[in-house]
Scaffold this active site. Structure first.
Site, PDB file in Angstrom:
ATOM      1  N   ALA A 255     -12.610   1.893   7.230  1.00  0.00           N
ATOM      2  CA  ALA A 255     -13.218   1.231   6.150  1.00  0.00           C
ATOM      3  C   ALA A 255     -12.644   0.095   5.819  1.00  0.00           C
ATOM      4  O   ALA A 255     -12.875  -0.940   4.862  1.00  0.00           O
ATOM      5  CB  ALA A 255     -13.472   1.963   4.849  1.00  0.00           C
ATOM      6  N   ASP A 256     -10.977  -0.160   6.214  1.00  0.00           N
ATOM      7  CA  ASP A 256     -10.508  -1.376   5.904  1.00  0.00           C
ATOM      8  C   ASP A 256     -11.437  -2.671   6.312  1.00  0.00           C
ATOM      9  O   ASP A 256     -11.223  -3.585   5.758  1.00  0.00           O
ATOM     10  CB  ASP A 256      -9.164  -1.418   6.910  1.00  0.00           C
ATOM     11  CG  ASP A 256      -8.006  -0.259   6.269  1.00  0.00           C
ATOM     12  OD1 ASP A 256      -8.373   0.435   5.484  1.00  0.00           O
ATOM     13  OD2 ASP A 256      -7.178  -0.298   7.192  1.00  0.00           O
TER      14      ASP A 256
ATOM     15  N   GLU B  84       0.603  -1.107  -0.032  1.00  0.00           N
ATOM     16  CA  GLU B  84       0.059   0.105   0.126  1.00  0.00           C
ATOM     17  C   GLU B  84       0.816   1.365   0.035  1.00  0.00           C
ATOM     18  O   GLU B  84       2.043   1.290   0.324  1.00  0.00           O
ATOM     19  CB  GLU B  84      -0.880  -0.162   1.362  1.00  0.00           C
ATOM     20  CG  GLU B  84      -0.304   0.017   2.509  1.00  0.00           C
ATOM     21  CD  GLU B  84      -0.825   0.908   3.326  1.00  0.00           C
ATOM     22  OE1 GLU B  84      -1.267   2.224   3.159  1.00  0.00           O
ATOM     23  OE2 GLU B  84      -0.834   0.647   4.791  1.00  0.00           O
TER      24      GLU B  84
ATOM     25  N   LYS C 235      -5.258  10.791   0.479  1.00  0.00           N
ATOM     26  CA  LYS C 235      -5.273   9.632   0.989  1.00  0.00           C
ATOM     27  C   LYS C 235      -6.629   9.074   0.658  1.00  0.00           C
ATOM     28  O   LYS C 235      -7.799   9.703   0.859  1.00  0.00           O
ATOM     29  CB  LYS C 235      -5.313   9.854   2.476  1.00  0.00           C
ATOM     30  CG  LYS C 235      -5.681   8.457   3.258  1.00  0.00           C
ATOM     31  CD  LYS C 235      -5.632   8.826   5.098  1.00  0.00           C
ATOM     32  CE  LYS C 235      -6.152   7.583   5.717  1.00  0.00           C
ATOM     33  NZ  LYS C 235      -6.257   7.901   7.273  1.00  0.00           N
TER      34      LYS C 235
ATOM     35  N   LYS D 271      -3.524  -1.106  14.201  1.00  0.00           N
ATOM     36  CA  LYS D 271      -2.838   0.182  14.884  1.00  0.00           C
ATOM     37  C   LYS D 271      -3.133   0.110  16.395  1.00  0.00           C
ATOM     38  O   LYS D 271      -4.140   0.030  16.665  1.00  0.00           O
ATOM     39  CB  LYS D 271      -2.858   1.542  14.197  1.00  0.00           C
ATOM     40  CG  LYS D 271      -1.969   1.224  12.731  1.00  0.00           C
ATOM     41  CD  LYS D 271      -1.840   2.631  12.217  1.00  0.00           C
ATOM     42  CE  LYS D 271      -3.170   2.673  11.372  1.00  0.00           C
ATOM     43  NZ  LYS D 271      -2.883   1.941  10.047  1.00  0.00           N
TER      44      LYS D 271
HETATM   45  N1  PSU Z   1       0.199   0.829   8.341  1.00  0.00           N
HETATM   46  C1  PSU Z   1       1.276   1.729   8.876  1.00  0.00           C
HETATM   47  N2  PSU Z   1       1.127   3.313   8.837  1.00  0.00           N
HETATM   48  C2  PSU Z   1      -0.124   3.530   7.787  1.00  0.00           C
HETATM   49  C3  PSU Z   1      -1.142   2.448   7.569  1.00  0.00           C
HETATM   50  C4  PSU Z   1      -0.927   1.222   7.830  1.00  0.00           C
HETATM   51  O1  PSU Z   1       2.179   1.384   9.451  1.00  0.00           O
HETATM   52  O2  PSU Z   1      -0.208   4.839   7.930  1.00  0.00           O
HETATM   53  C5  PSU Z   1      -2.525   3.217   6.847  1.00  0.00           C
HETATM   54  C6  PSU Z   1      -3.033   2.179   6.275  1.00  0.00           C
HETATM   55  O3  PSU Z   1      -3.219   2.575   4.816  1.00  0.00           O
HETATM   56  C7  PSU Z   1      -4.675   2.085   6.777  1.00  0.00           C
HETATM   57  C8  PSU Z   1      -4.760   3.445   7.238  1.00  0.00           C
HETATM   58  O4  PSU Z   1      -5.451   1.693   5.525  1.00  0.00           O
HETATM   59  O5  PSU Z   1      -3.514   3.790   7.724  1.00  0.00           O
HETATM   60  C9  PSU Z   1      -6.000   3.573   8.174  1.00  0.00           C
HETATM   61  O6  PSU Z   1      -6.445   4.837   7.958  1.00  0.00           O
HETATM   62  P1  PSU Z   1      -8.056   5.037   8.708  1.00  0.00           P
HETATM   63  O7  PSU Z   1      -7.788   4.594  10.095  1.00  0.00           O
HETATM   64  O8  PSU Z   1      -8.041   6.559   8.228  1.00  0.00           O
HETATM   65  O9  PSU Z   1      -8.967   4.260   7.929  1.00  0.00           O
END
Ligand code: PSU
Ligand code: MN
Length: 310
Positions: free
Chosen positions: A142-143, A26, A87, A160
């Site tokens: 949305a993942d 990604e 993004k 995370k």
């Molecule tokens: N993993 C990392 N750093 C990141 C991400 C993943 O080590 O920045 C990103 C991925 O693209 C994941 C996104 O889909 O963070 C999630 O963002 P959100 O919580 O806004 O969906």
């Protein structure tokens, strides 16, 4: 979808046609998760790690309205260096294509485009999930929903740790997304080796992961993903006490400054990086490197039909 809707690089197209191993990567982590200019070096390093694992890297992004699977050097430089790169989650792909916009793809958009391209294995750092303030904000990445309906294997260091990890695991269960721990019965904790939460299934080799993937296909049913939670080595994790303290401060600051939506995750990652003097960045990178290496071995076991690469 017309064939031209997603453009594969020549190398990726040839590898897929020959059933050679390919690993999707990604780009949001590159454009919005890591500081410039180191992000470009990391993007190139991750591709090199895939190659040394015997697979072809396919970094995914949208450039000038064209979803691309497999980037050349100049395209990678744009993703890493151009501050106008947005993004893009899965739902943003159509508006970005229609507007001719450029953006980095999150896990949801990358998994979608990888699956469209015929790539089964995908590596990232940590998945998005249910945020700790969910009751007020309803912020759930949305993942999770996308992975419930997309047959890819995602190698990650769990979700995370800025998130509500137990709630995220619960959502994955509800959505029917398989989760296996790689060499551990604990769910990985992104910056930390363990989130402290248990996982129901443990696998010990790339061949064992490939066997689960084949069983998924043989069983049929909903086209859900498989999450392979691969822990960052304990020696490279962020100090757990430092992690908990700085994260608590970051969550408070995020709330006080009214940061919401897509900005939350990049804000917290950046906050942790600053307030741990870069230690969280090193842990994040160690996790991503491990995931990319493992993904290459899984892709090799998958295309090798089970006999290959331990
Ligand atoms: N993993 C990392 N750093 C990141 C991400 C993943 O080590 O920045 C990103 C991925 O693209 C994941 C996104 O889909 O963070 C999630 O963002 P959100 O919580 O806004 O969906
Ligand atoms: Mn969100």
């Amino acid at each position: 979808m017309p064939e031209t809707a997603v453009v594969l690089s020549e190398e990726v197209r040839e590898a897929l046609a020959a059933r050679r191993p390919v690993v999707a990567l990604e780009s949001t982590i590159i454009a919005h998760g890591l500081p410039r200019p180191r992000n470009l070096a990391v993007a190139e390093e991750l591709e090199a790690l895939v190659r040394s694992g015997g697979a072809v890297p396919a970094t995914v992004a949208v450039l000038d309205g064209v979803p691309r699977v497999g980037l050349d050097k100049a395209q990678m430089e744009r993703v890493a260096g151009d501050t106008g790169v947005r993004k893009l989650g899965h739902r943003d792909l159509a508006p970005a294509v229609a507007a001719g916009a450029s953006g980095a793809t999150t896990v949801s958009a990358t998994a979608f485009l990888a699956a469209r391209a015929g790539i089964r294995v995908f590596a990232t750092g940590g998945l998005g999930g249910v945020h700790r303030e969910w009751a007020e904000t309803q912020d759930e990445s949305a993942d999770l929903r996308l992975l419930a309906g997309t047959r890819v294997t995602v190698v990650c260091a769990g979700v995370k740790s800025i998130l509500d990890v137990p709630a995220t695991l619960q959502r994955l269960e509800t959505l029917g997304v398989g989760v296996v721990g790689y060499g551990t019965d604990r769910f990985s904790g992104f910056y930390l080796s363990s989130s402290g939460e248990p996982v129901d299934w443990t696998v010990g080799s790339p061949a064992a992961v490939a066997a689960v993937m084949r069983a998924q296909d043989a069983l049929g049913g909903p086209e859900a993903a498989l999450i392979v939670a691969n822990p960052v080595p304990e020696g490279e994790q962020l100090d757990p006490a430092l992690h908990d303290r700085v994260l608590a401060e970051g969550l408070t600051e995020c709330r006080e400054r009214g940061i919401v939506g897509q900005a939350v995750t990049p804000f917290l990652l950046e906050y942790l990086m600053r307030r741990t003097d870069g230690a969280s960045l090193e842990a994040n990178l160690a996790a991503v490197r491990g995931n990319v290496r493992l993904a290459a071995r899984i892709a090799a076991a998958w295309t090798g039909g089970g006999s290959a690469a331990e």
